[in-house]
Design a protein around this motif. Structure first.
Motif, PDB file in Angstrom:
ATOM      1  N   VAL A 246      60.520  27.356  28.404  1.00 20.40           N
ATOM      2  CA  VAL A 246      61.046  28.653  28.812  1.00 20.40           C
ATOM      3  C   VAL A 246      62.549  28.556  29.036  1.00 20.40           C
ATOM      4  O   VAL A 246      63.033  27.658  29.712  1.00 20.40           O
ATOM      5  N   ASN A 247      63.304  29.479  28.449  1.00 17.02           N
ATOM      6  CA  ASN A 247      64.748  29.518  28.617  1.00 17.02           C
ATOM      7  C   ASN A 247      65.138  30.563  29.655  1.00 17.02           C
ATOM      8  O   ASN A 247      64.733  31.719  29.566  1.00 17.02           O
ATOM      9  N   LYS A 248      65.934  30.156  30.622  1.00 12.20           N
ATOM     10  CA  LYS A 248      66.258  31.031  31.747  1.00 12.20           C
ATOM     11  C   LYS A 248      67.044  32.271  31.332  1.00 12.20           C
ATOM     12  O   LYS A 248      66.959  33.314  31.973  1.00 12.20           O
ATOM     13  N   ASP A 249      67.830  32.173  30.245  1.00 14.97           N
ATOM     14  CA  ASP A 249      68.625  33.317  29.802  1.00 14.97           C
ATOM     15  C   ASP A 249      67.794  34.360  29.074  1.00 14.97           C
ATOM     16  O   ASP A 249      68.182  35.522  28.993  1.00 14.97           O
ATOM     17  N   LEU A 250      66.648  33.935  28.517  1.00 14.86           N
ATOM     18  CA  LEU A 250      65.858  34.826  27.677  1.00 14.86           C
ATOM     19  C   LEU A 250      64.482  35.150  28.242  1.00 14.86           C
ATOM     20  O   LEU A 250      63.760  35.959  27.669  1.00 14.86           O
ATOM     21  N   ILE A 251      64.096  34.546  29.359  1.00 15.24           N
ATOM     22  CA  ILE A 251      62.731  34.667  29.844  1.00 15.24           C
ATOM     23  C   ILE A 251      62.327  36.114  30.099  1.00 15.24           C
ATOM     24  O   ILE A 251      61.232  36.538  29.713  1.00 15.24           O
ATOM     25  N   ALA A 252      63.187  36.890  30.727  1.00 12.56           N
ATOM     26  CA  ALA A 252      62.815  38.268  31.052  1.00 12.56           C
ATOM     27  C   ALA A 252      62.679  39.126  29.808  1.00 12.56           C
ATOM     28  O   ALA A 252      61.808  39.994  29.730  1.00 12.56           O
ATOM     29  N   ALA A 253      63.537  38.861  28.808  1.00 15.42           N
ATOM     30  CA  ALA A 253      63.507  39.673  27.591  1.00 15.42           C
ATOM     31  C   ALA A 253      62.352  39.297  26.678  1.00 15.42           C
ATOM     32  O   ALA A 253      61.700  40.161  26.090  1.00 15.42           O
ATOM     33  N   THR A 254      62.088  37.998  26.547  1.00 13.77           N
ATOM     34  CA  THR A 254      61.076  37.543  25.603  1.00 13.77           C
ATOM     35  C   THR A 254      59.693  37.388  26.228  1.00 13.77           C
ATOM     36  O   THR A 254      58.708  37.213  25.505  1.00 13.77           O
ATOM     37  N   CYS A 255      59.633  37.415  27.559  1.00 15.63           N
ATOM     38  CA  CYS A 255      58.357  37.275  28.275  1.00 15.63           C
ATOM     39  C   CYS A 255      57.637  35.975  27.904  1.00 15.63           C
ATOM     40  O   CYS A 255      56.414  35.955  27.712  1.00 15.63           O
ATOM     41  N   LEU A 256      58.389  34.914  27.803  1.00 14.86           N
ATOM     42  CA  LEU A 256      57.814  33.592  27.554  1.00 14.86           C
ATOM     43  C   LEU A 256      57.560  32.925  28.904  1.00 14.86           C
ATOM     44  O   LEU A 256      58.456  32.347  29.500  1.00 14.86           O
ATOM     45  N   TRP A 257      56.325  32.995  29.349  1.00 12.42           N
ATOM     46  CA  TRP A 257      55.982  32.490  30.676  1.00 12.42           C
ATOM     47  C   TRP A 257      55.303  31.127  30.647  1.00 12.42           C
ATOM     48  O   TRP A 257      55.097  30.510  31.678  1.00 12.42           O
ATOM     49  N   ARG A 258      54.906  30.677  29.456  1.00  9.64           N
ATOM     50  CA  ARG A 258      54.168  29.414  29.375  1.00  9.64           C
ATOM     51  C   ARG A 258      54.661  28.608  28.182  1.00  9.64           C
ATOM     52  O   ARG A 258      55.226  29.164  27.238  1.00  9.64           O
ATOM     53  N   PRO A 259      54.476  27.296  28.205  1.00 12.20           N
ATOM     54  CA  PRO A 259      54.959  26.446  27.109  1.00 12.20           C
ATOM     55  C   PRO A 259      54.164  26.673  25.836  1.00 12.20           C
ATOM     56  O   PRO A 259      53.074  27.256  25.857  1.00 12.20           O
ATOM     57  N   PRO A 260      54.668  26.190  24.697  1.00  9.01           N
ATOM     58  CA  PRO A 260      53.989  26.393  23.410  1.00  9.01           C
ATOM     59  C   PRO A 260      52.742  25.533  23.293  1.00  9.01           C
ATOM     60  O   PRO A 260      52.430  24.724  24.165  1.00  9.01           O
ATOM     61  N   ASN A 261      52.051  25.696  22.167  1.00 14.40           N
ATOM     62  CA  ASN A 261      50.769  25.016  21.981  1.00 14.40           C
ATOM     63  C   ASN A 261      50.905  23.584  21.497  1.00 14.40           C
ATOM     64  O   ASN A 261      49.899  22.892  21.342  1.00 14.40           O
TER      65      ASN A 261
END
Length: 285
Positions: A246-261
């Motif tokens: 998760v990238n702190k600059d993009l988390i709110a915009a991309t809604c990436l809350w969990r790591p990849p598979n």
């Protein structure tokens, strides 16, 4: 034969001097021709160190960016222009010539309404001025199209193509359309026809899975993607885009809350092989 690259966030969650140089080295190990550098804080970008790391690794660099929220082009055109010029200055210093991404809007900035004609005209004016600045330096821009949950400005490739054509009509041929299969999976009616229809302006593509993890393990219809690129006579690069963390600059915009598979080594190694094999199958490589 297309060049194959990968976004730095395949390996790292943020870009600074140490992590950036690490990603450059990893990209070379994965067999990439170039790395896509996220220039999100141009004032803190260590161009000299990264230029050396690129030379040592024997690969090239492209870059992408996202306008900050206070530089959303339709609302703050002067700030957007200043920010994009700063990104181009740093890219030039590191030896790159290609800047793509969300260069016309801030990711996650939503108004609750569709874009107005005035907003889109402001973006065209901004991109025209920045394209002029870039052209004098032998550099190219590309406008990325993103899904409706991340922007209201340009969601379909057809929308982005209209914007690119409008900037080209101002006399600047150094701007292209930037596609992304993750966003296409949400917005387009299939993958093949939108890519063929965008052939005139399409210059860059993020090859990204529906869940942002390992390409080929989600719902993107890759046969359509590769066939569409082939029939569009696409000659630009194929760029792997997955997210290691998760990238702190993009988390709110991309809604990436969990790591990849998958871990970065698998995302990169298997991902680049998947792109090379898919391109070869349709005659792109």
């Amino acid at each position: 034969m297309p060049k194959f690259g990968a976004h730095a966030f395949v390996w790292i969650p943020d870009w600074n001097t140490e992590m950036g140089n690490q990603a450059i080295a990893e990209a070379a190990k994965a067999g990439c021709d170039f790395i896509e550098i996220p220039i999100l804080r141009p004032d803190d970008f260590d161009a000299a160190a990264h230029k050396k790391a690129l030379k040592d690794a024997g690969i090239e660099a492209a870059a992408s960016t996202v306008l900050p929220r206070d530089a959303h082009a339709p609302k703050a055109p002067d700030k957007a222009i200043a920010y994009l010029k700063a990104c181009l200055d740093q890219l030039e210093a590191v030896g790159g010539t290609y800047l793509g991404g969300c260069i016309g809007y801030s990711l996650g900035y939503l108004t609750g309404a569709a874009p107005t004609a005035a907003e889109r005209q402001t973006v065209i004016d901004v991109l025209g001025e920045v394209a002029d600045y870039a052209k004098a330096r032998g550099m190219t821009l590309s406008l990325e199209v993103c899904n409706r949950y991340e922007t209201y400005m340009y969601n379909a490739l057809a929308d982005g193509q209209d914007a690119v054509k409008a900037v080209r009509a101002l006399g600047f041929d150094n701007i292209e359309l930037h596609a992304d299969t993750y966003h296409m999976n949400i917005e387009e009616e299939g993958f093949y026809q939108p890519l063929v229809d965008a052939a005139e302006t399409l210059g860059y593509i993020h090859m990204s899975e529906s869940h942002r993890g390992l390409v080929g393990s989600g719902t993107v219809i890759w046969d359509q993607v590769f066939k569409g690129l082939a029939d569009a006579h696409y000659t630009g690069p194929l760029v792997l885009e997955s997210f290691a963390a998760v990238n702190k600059d993009l988390i709110a915009a991309t809604c990436l809350w969990r790591p990849p598979n998958q871990p970065p080594a698998v995302l990169a190694g298997e991902g680049i092989k998947f792109l090379r094999d898919g391109a070869a199958k349709v005659g792109l490589a």
